[in-house]
Motif scaffolding. Structure first.
Motif, PDB file in Angstrom:
ATOM      1  N   SER A 276       0.851  -0.920  -0.086  1.00  0.00           N
ATOM      2  CA  SER A 276       0.085   0.546  -0.223  1.00  0.00           C
ATOM      3  C   SER A 276       0.868   1.204  -0.292  1.00  0.00           C
ATOM      4  O   SER A 276       0.692   1.997  -0.166  1.00  0.00           O
ATOM      5  CB  SER A 276      -0.756  -0.203   1.364  1.00  0.00           C
ATOM      6  N   CYS A 277       2.085   1.421   0.281  1.00  0.00           N
ATOM      7  CA  CYS A 277       2.950   2.409   0.298  1.00  0.00           C
ATOM      8  C   CYS A 277       3.400   2.804  -0.354  1.00  0.00           C
ATOM      9  O   CYS A 277       3.819   3.795  -0.924  1.00  0.00           O
ATOM     10  CB  CYS A 277       4.086   2.019   1.653  1.00  0.00           C
ATOM     11  N   ILE A 278       3.224   1.935  -1.954  1.00  0.00           N
ATOM     12  CA  ILE A 278       4.328   1.915  -3.003  1.00  0.00           C
ATOM     13  C   ILE A 278       3.654   3.470  -3.799  1.00  0.00           C
ATOM     14  O   ILE A 278       2.178   3.705  -3.921  1.00  0.00           O
ATOM     15  CB  ILE A 278       3.523   0.369  -3.946  1.00  0.00           C
ATOM     16  N   ARG A 279       4.556   4.057  -3.746  1.00  0.00           N
ATOM     17  CA  ARG A 279       4.900   5.583  -4.687  1.00  0.00           C
ATOM     18  C   ARG A 279       3.504   6.618  -3.817  1.00  0.00           C
ATOM     19  O   ARG A 279       2.899   7.219  -4.172  1.00  0.00           O
ATOM     20  CB  ARG A 279       4.033   5.844  -6.476  1.00  0.00           C
ATOM     21  N   CYS A 280       3.019   6.128  -2.360  1.00  0.00           N
ATOM     22  CA  CYS A 280       2.936   7.391  -1.200  1.00  0.00           C
ATOM     23  C   CYS A 280       3.836   8.052  -1.028  1.00  0.00           C
ATOM     24  O   CYS A 280       5.109   7.878  -0.999  1.00  0.00           O
ATOM     25  CB  CYS A 280       2.132   6.290  -0.355  1.00  0.00           C
ATOM     26  N   LYS A 281       4.012   8.927  -1.005  1.00  0.00           N
ATOM     27  CA  LYS A 281       4.787  10.282  -1.002  1.00  0.00           C
ATOM     28  C   LYS A 281       4.216  11.497   0.940  1.00  0.00           C
ATOM     29  O   LYS A 281       4.744  12.184   0.513  1.00  0.00           O
ATOM     30  CB  LYS A 281       4.373  12.436  -2.292  1.00  0.00           C
ATOM     31  N   ILE A 282       3.561  10.598   1.207  1.00  0.00           N
ATOM     32  CA  ILE A 282       3.667  11.448   2.462  1.00  0.00           C
ATOM     33  C   ILE A 282       4.237  10.302   2.990  1.00  0.00           C
ATOM     34  O   ILE A 282       4.515   9.519   3.635  1.00  0.00           O
ATOM     35  CB  ILE A 282       2.209  11.070   3.042  1.00  0.00           C
ATOM     36  N   MET A 283       5.199  11.345   3.846  1.00  0.00           N
ATOM     37  CA  MET A 283       5.867  10.364   4.837  1.00  0.00           C
ATOM     38  C   MET A 283       6.042  11.030   6.532  1.00  0.00           C
ATOM     39  O   MET A 283       6.708  10.562   6.980  1.00  0.00           O
ATOM     40  CB  MET A 283       7.369  10.964   4.611  1.00  0.00           C
ATOM     41  N   ASP A 284       4.634  11.092   7.119  1.00  0.00           N
ATOM     42  CA  ASP A 284       4.585  11.872   8.695  1.00  0.00           C
ATOM     43  C   ASP A 284       4.964  10.242   9.471  1.00  0.00           C
ATOM     44  O   ASP A 284       5.783  10.119  10.418  1.00  0.00           O
ATOM     45  CB  ASP A 284       3.242  11.396   8.628  1.00  0.00           C
ATOM     46  N   CYS A 285       4.920   8.705   8.848  1.00  0.00           N
ATOM     47  CA  CYS A 285       5.802   8.226   9.569  1.00  0.00           C
ATOM     48  C   CYS A 285       6.791   8.184  10.298  1.00  0.00           C
ATOM     49  O   CYS A 285       7.468   7.944  10.593  1.00  0.00           O
ATOM     50  CB  CYS A 285       5.168   6.466   8.613  1.00  0.00           C
ATOM     51  N   VAL A 286       7.700   8.704   8.830  1.00  0.00           N
ATOM     52  CA  VAL A 286       9.205   8.471   8.964  1.00  0.00           C
ATOM     53  C   VAL A 286       9.664   9.652   9.926  1.00  0.00           C
ATOM     54  O   VAL A 286      10.299   9.684  10.663  1.00  0.00           O
ATOM     55  CB  VAL A 286       9.948   8.812   7.193  1.00  0.00           C
ATOM     56  N   GLU A 287       9.003  10.339  10.271  1.00  0.00           N
ATOM     57  CA  GLU A 287       8.427  11.931  10.623  1.00  0.00           C
ATOM     58  C   GLU A 287       8.809  11.725  12.612  1.00  0.00           C
ATOM     59  O   GLU A 287       9.805  12.204  13.326  1.00  0.00           O
ATOM     60  CB  GLU A 287       7.818  13.504  10.328  1.00  0.00           C
ATOM     61  N   VAL A 288       8.093  10.310  12.524  1.00  0.00           N
ATOM     62  CA  VAL A 288       7.597  10.199  14.401  1.00  0.00           C
ATOM     63  C   VAL A 288       8.219   9.060  14.827  1.00  0.00           C
ATOM     64  O   VAL A 288       8.647   8.655  15.828  1.00  0.00           O
ATOM     65  CB  VAL A 288       5.878   9.838  14.313  1.00  0.00           C
ATOM     66  N   CYS A 289       9.357   9.090  14.001  1.00  0.00           N
ATOM     67  CA  CYS A 289       9.884   7.639  14.729  1.00  0.00           C
ATOM     68  C   CYS A 289      10.809   7.926  15.619  1.00  0.00           C
ATOM     69  O   CYS A 289      12.082   8.755  14.336  1.00  0.00           O
ATOM     70  CB  CYS A 289      10.517   6.695  12.989  1.00  0.00           C
TER      71      CYS A 289
ATOM     72  N   VAL B  46      -2.395   5.344   4.598  1.00  0.00           N
ATOM     73  CA  VAL B  46      -2.266   4.433   3.317  1.00  0.00           C
ATOM     74  C   VAL B  46      -2.652   2.724   4.368  1.00  0.00           C
ATOM     75  O   VAL B  46      -3.046   2.003   3.890  1.00  0.00           O
ATOM     76  CB  VAL B  46      -1.741   4.177   2.318  1.00  0.00           C
ATOM     77  N   ASP B  47      -2.500   3.079   5.622  1.00  0.00           N
ATOM     78  CA  ASP B  47      -2.100   1.624   6.050  1.00  0.00           C
ATOM     79  C   ASP B  47      -2.129   0.711   5.871  1.00  0.00           C
ATOM     80  O   ASP B  47      -2.242  -0.212   5.618  1.00  0.00           O
ATOM     81  CB  ASP B  47      -4.152   1.222   6.189  1.00  0.00           C
ATOM     82  N   ALA B  48      -0.823   1.148   5.707  1.00  0.00           N
ATOM     83  CA  ALA B  48       0.533   0.288   5.064  1.00  0.00           C
ATOM     84  C   ALA B  48       1.767  -0.268   6.604  1.00  0.00           C
ATOM     85  O   ALA B  48       2.921  -1.351   5.821  1.00  0.00           O
ATOM     86  CB  ALA B  48       1.606   1.131   4.147  1.00  0.00           C
ATOM     87  N   ILE B  49       1.270   0.123   7.558  1.00  0.00           N
ATOM     88  CA  ILE B  49       2.619  -0.293   8.107  1.00  0.00           C
ATOM     89  C   ILE B  49       2.138  -1.541   9.281  1.00  0.00           C
ATOM     90  O   ILE B  49       0.915  -0.915  10.055  1.00  0.00           O
ATOM     91  CB  ILE B  49       2.840   0.750   9.294  1.00  0.00           C
ATOM     92  N   LYS B  50       2.379  -3.098   9.068  1.00  0.00           N
ATOM     93  CA  LYS B  50       1.977  -3.764   9.648  1.00  0.00           C
ATOM     94  C   LYS B  50       2.454  -4.918  10.483  1.00  0.00           C
ATOM     95  O   LYS B  50       4.309  -4.603  10.312  1.00  0.00           O
ATOM     96  CB  LYS B  50       1.482  -4.540   8.411  1.00  0.00           C
TER      97      LYS B  50
END
Length: 93
Positions: free
Chosen positions: A8-21, A52-56
């Motif tokens: 689901s992450c393919i070609r997603c440009k939103i990186m909010d997940c990266v910023e909070v890690c 996009v609910d791609a992190i599991k």
């Protein structure tokens, strides 16, 4: 347990997940992000930030073991590591 990023992450440009890690365990693949399993501390703060609910969790029963291995091997069994993305607590490497 660790977390993985699915298709689901393919070609997603939103990186909010990266910023909070807190440990900067996200890496940029060819067209999606990946989480380094040895660096992930299983805190889960990235999960609700993914639009996009791609992190599991890698223990999720809906994930194929071969899919996880294939994605990780593609990025971590190379001679050179993939590009590290800048997170909250670190710098790009």
């Amino acid at each position: 347990m660790t977390y993985i990023v699915n298709e689901s992450c393919i070609r997603c440009k939103i990186m909010d997940c990266v910023e909070v890690c807190p440990v900067d365990c996200f890496y940029e693949g060819e067209n999606m992000l990946v989480i380094h399993p040895d660096e992930c501390i299983d805190c889960g703060v990235c999960v609700p930030e993914c639009p996009v609910d791609a992190i599991k969790p890698d223990t999720d029963p809906g994930l194929e073991e071969c899919e996880i291995r294939e994605n990780l091997a593609k990025y971590y069994d190379q001679k050179s590591a993939p590009g590290r993305l800048q997170g909250v607590g670190g710098e790009a490497g």
